[in-house]
Design an enzyme around this catalytic site. Structure first.
Site, short mmCIF file in Angstrom:
data_model
loop_
_atom_site.label_atom_id
_atom_site.label_comp_id
_atom_site.label_asym_id
_atom_site.label_seq_id
_atom_site.Cartn_x
_atom_site.Cartn_y
_atom_site.Cartn_z
N SER A 205 -7.49 2.84 -3.39
CA SER A 205 -6.34 3.58 -2.32
C SER A 205 -7.18 4.78 -1.82
O SER A 205 -8.25 4.70 -1.04
CB SER A 205 -5.33 4.05 -3.26
OG SER A 205 -4.24 4.40 -2.18
N ASP B 71 0.52 -5.36 1.05
CA ASP B 71 0.30 -4.03 1.00
C ASP B 71 0.30 -3.71 2.57
O ASP B 71 -0.57 -4.44 3.22
CB ASP B 71 -1.39 -3.82 0.54
CG ASP B 71 -1.67 -2.47 0.52
OD1 ASP B 71 -0.85 -1.46 1.09
OD2 ASP B 71 -2.53 -2.10 -0.09
N HIS C 197 0.62 -2.76 -3.13
CA HIS C 197 -0.27 -1.50 -3.19
C HIS C 197 -0.14 -1.13 -4.82
O HIS C 197 0.87 -0.95 -5.47
CB HIS C 197 0.03 -0.41 -2.40
CG HIS C 197 -1.00 0.59 -2.13
ND1 HIS C 197 -2.23 0.43 -1.43
CD2 HIS C 197 -1.22 1.68 -2.64
CE1 HIS C 197 -2.82 1.05 -1.37
NE2 HIS C 197 -2.49 2.19 -2.56
#
Length: 353
Positions: A190, A298, A328
């Site tokens: 991320s 995502d 995610h």
């Protein structure tokens, strides 16, 4: 289900609406805890761009370092610079002590959290890095960097590069003797995946990383659902804007809290493959190989795939691995089968580079 793509030149569409809920594999109590976590977290991120750090710390449950191995991996914390609270947690698999264990690769890891929260001591990241160290038989250095909005761009990139340099300069005293410094990998998930890319760029731009000299070599980049974006909206952002743990609105909030005042999402830190991005085609020391791991639901999916395609156009080897039903940050839940599959992909990438 896992989909590999290392040669496609087209941008595959995001997974359709028939995807399964990955949280279905989680115990009921875990789902309740996760829901509580995100309810409090969302309250902590204020509309004016500030955070309630007390609330964020309240739900950031920590794991202490374990000098005595747990799950076949020991861990210890090392300070880089106290004034910045810059430090890292070093995970060492017990295989380092085995006779004839051979050399081990080194993975420099940057955690996610939207640049705004979490640390290497946070339970999900302590457990995740411990799993990587054990499964991939690698030494993992998980870096604690400064957080937004108290410390905006480029603080996180400076901290990441300085941690990398510190480890290189002090490798003899910090790392086990059988760590192979010519097999270093920079990794992150991320926001940490974004940091990993920019640290790799900075390291390749002729900036010395210590006294390791020719013995130090970054072999590969591991980008786990990296946090990239741009001013326009992609198909996946439209389709999955409120799906899973990262909404498009929350991503926008993180970018506003991170970027310099007045900058938009086409800033080179965000849209790395856009017109303002740093050209890596002439950076000989940028990692030759990159593993990009994405989730089909995502919202960032299309930006991540675009990043992989840009790496190829820049003359780099890039492998895309997609988990079609995953949103995610699915990998922090070991109960989800795809989490183990992701770590297996990381293990294979490290082993062949």
């Amino acid at each position: 289900m896992v989909t590999d793509s290392s040669s496609s030149s087209t941008l595959p569409p995001a997974t359709g609406s028939g995807h399964r809920d990955p949280l279905g594999a989680l115990p009921l109590l875990t789902r309740a805890v996760v829901s509580f976590f995100f309810m409090i977290r969302n309250r902590a991120f204020r509309p004016d761009g500030t955070v309630n750090r007390f609330l964020l710390n309240l739900i950031d449950w920590k794991s202490p370092p374990t000098p005595k191995p747990v799950g076949g991996v020991s861990s210890s914390d090392f300070t880089v610079e106290p004034s910045r609270n810059l430090w890292f947690r070093l995970f060492v698999p017990t295989t380092t002590a085995d006779a004839g264990a051979g050399s081990l690769p080194l993975i420099i890891f940057f955690h996610g959290g939207g640049f705004s929260t979490l640390s290497p001591a946070s339970r999900p990241y302590d457990a995740f890095c411990r799993r990587i160290a054990g499964e991939a038989s690698a030494v993992v250095a998980s870096v604690k960097y400064r957080l937004t909005p108290e410390h905006r761009f480029p603080s996180q990139y400076n901290d990441g590069f300085d941690a990398l340099k510190f480890i290189a300069e002090n490798s003899a005293s910090l790392l086990p003797e059988n760590v192979d410094l010519t097999r270093c990998f920079i990794a992150g998930d991320s926001a940490g995946g974004n940091i990993a890319h920019h640290v790799a760029v900075r390291a390749a731009q002729g900036k010395k990383i210590g006294q390791a000299g020719a013995r130090w070599r970054v072999r590969g980049l591991i980008a786990i659902q990296p946090f990239f974006g741009g001013s326009g909206r992609t198909e996946s952002e439209i389709q999955f804007q409120k799906v899973g743990y990262l909404s498009v609105a929350r991503a926008d909030w993180h970018w506003r809290a991170f970027l310099p005042e007045g900058a938009d999402r086409d800033h080179w830190a965000v849209n790395v493959s856009g017109p303002n991005g740093v050209d890596i085609s002439d950076l000989e020391d940028f990692p030759a190989a990159t593993l990009v791991l994405v989730g089909g639901t995502d919202p960032l999916h299309d930006w991540q795939v675009q990043y992989c395609e840009w790496l190829k156009r820049s003359g780099r080897e890039a492998e895309l691995v997609e988990f079609p039903d995953m949103g995610h940050a699915f990998y922090v839940f070991p109960e989800i089968p795809e989490s183990a599959q992701l770590i297996s992909k990381v293990k294979d990438f490290v082993a062949r580079n």
